[in-house]
Design a protein around this motif. Structure first.
Motif, PDB file in Angstrom:
ATOM      1  N   THR A  82      36.728 -19.781  26.483  1.00 14.13           N
ATOM      2  CA  THR A  82      36.477 -18.344  26.677  1.00 14.13           C
ATOM      3  C   THR A  82      36.085 -18.031  28.111  1.00 14.13           C
ATOM      4  OG1 THR A  82      34.209 -18.646  25.915  1.00 14.13           O
ATOM      5  CG2 THR A  82      35.826 -17.855  24.297  1.00 14.13           C
ATOM      6  N   GLU A  83      35.503 -18.995  28.814  1.00 14.51           N
ATOM      7  CA  GLU A  83      35.102 -18.789  30.205  1.00 14.51           C
ATOM      8  C   GLU A  83      36.178 -19.217  31.189  1.00 14.51           C
ATOM      9  OE1 GLU A  83      31.268 -20.557  30.953  1.00 14.51           O
ATOM     10  OE2 GLU A  83      30.414 -19.638  29.147  1.00 14.51           O
ATOM     11  N   ASP A  86      40.288 -17.157  28.546  1.00 12.49           N
ATOM     12  CA  ASP A  86      40.166 -16.838  27.128  1.00 12.49           C
ATOM     13  C   ASP A  86      41.533 -16.777  26.455  1.00 12.49           C
ATOM     14  OD1 ASP A  86      39.221 -16.068  24.654  1.00 12.49           O
ATOM     15  OD2 ASP A  86      38.038 -14.401  25.408  1.00 12.49           O
TER      16      ASP A  86
END
Length: 175
Positions: A82-83, A86
């Motif tokens: 997600t970082e 994503d």
């Protein structure tokens, strides 16, 4: 290869594995070989463009003797997916690309994994490639490894290894 029969390519993070699997699957069809082709990919690998080109190709040409599984744990070597980049809704993406998609929610449970693969097999031969989203937890069963990308590319010390193996023996039991 002699210790892992059937494993032809370990392509890893470059995203080339799905393309290779497609070539093998199509060759099997041309040879009238009814065996299935399986590929296992990591979710971080799906950030590679070649994966999505292969996904389009597989659906367009009806490569329906292929079962792809994504180890969907939300971690990659540089951190949480997600970082890093994503992936959003993978089920919707694969469906939009024309794949039959199943979800195996308990990916750390071997009986669930086998059930998911059986379900995937039942969907082959129907004109679409099959995607199995396997939800797992990285480091499952080891208290200092669970849920973190830290151990993705780092080996444990001898002491940490002994601790981890002891925890896995308690957690996994009969597996």
């Amino acid at each position: 290869h002699e210790h892992l029969p059937g494993i032809r390519v370990a392509s890893g993070s470059l995203g080339q594995g799905l393309s290779v699997a497609l070539g093998v699957a199509q060759a099997k069809k041309l040879d009238k070989d009814d065996h299935l082709v399986y590929i296992l990919m990591g979710d971080g690998e799906l950030q590679e463009g070649q994966v999505w080109e292969a996904a389009m190709y597989a659906a367009h040409f009806g490569v329906d003797n292929l079962i792809a599984t994504v180890d969907y744990n939300g971690q990659q070597i540089d951190g949480p997916t997600t970082e890093v980049m994503d992936l959003k809704n993978l089920k919707a993406k694969w469906e939009a690309f024309g794949w039959e998609v199943i979800e195996t929610k308990k990916g750390n449970d071997l009986s669930s994994v086998l059930e998911g693969l059986e379900k995937a097999k039942s969907l082959t031969g129907k004109g679409k490639p099959v995607m199995n989203l396997l939800y797992t937890e990285m480091g499952y069963g080891v208290d200092f490894m669970v849920g973190t990308h830290k151990w993705h590319g780092s080996p444990p010390s001898d002491e940490q290894l002994a601790d981890a193996l002891g925890q896995l023996e308690e957690t996994l039991g009969d597996y």
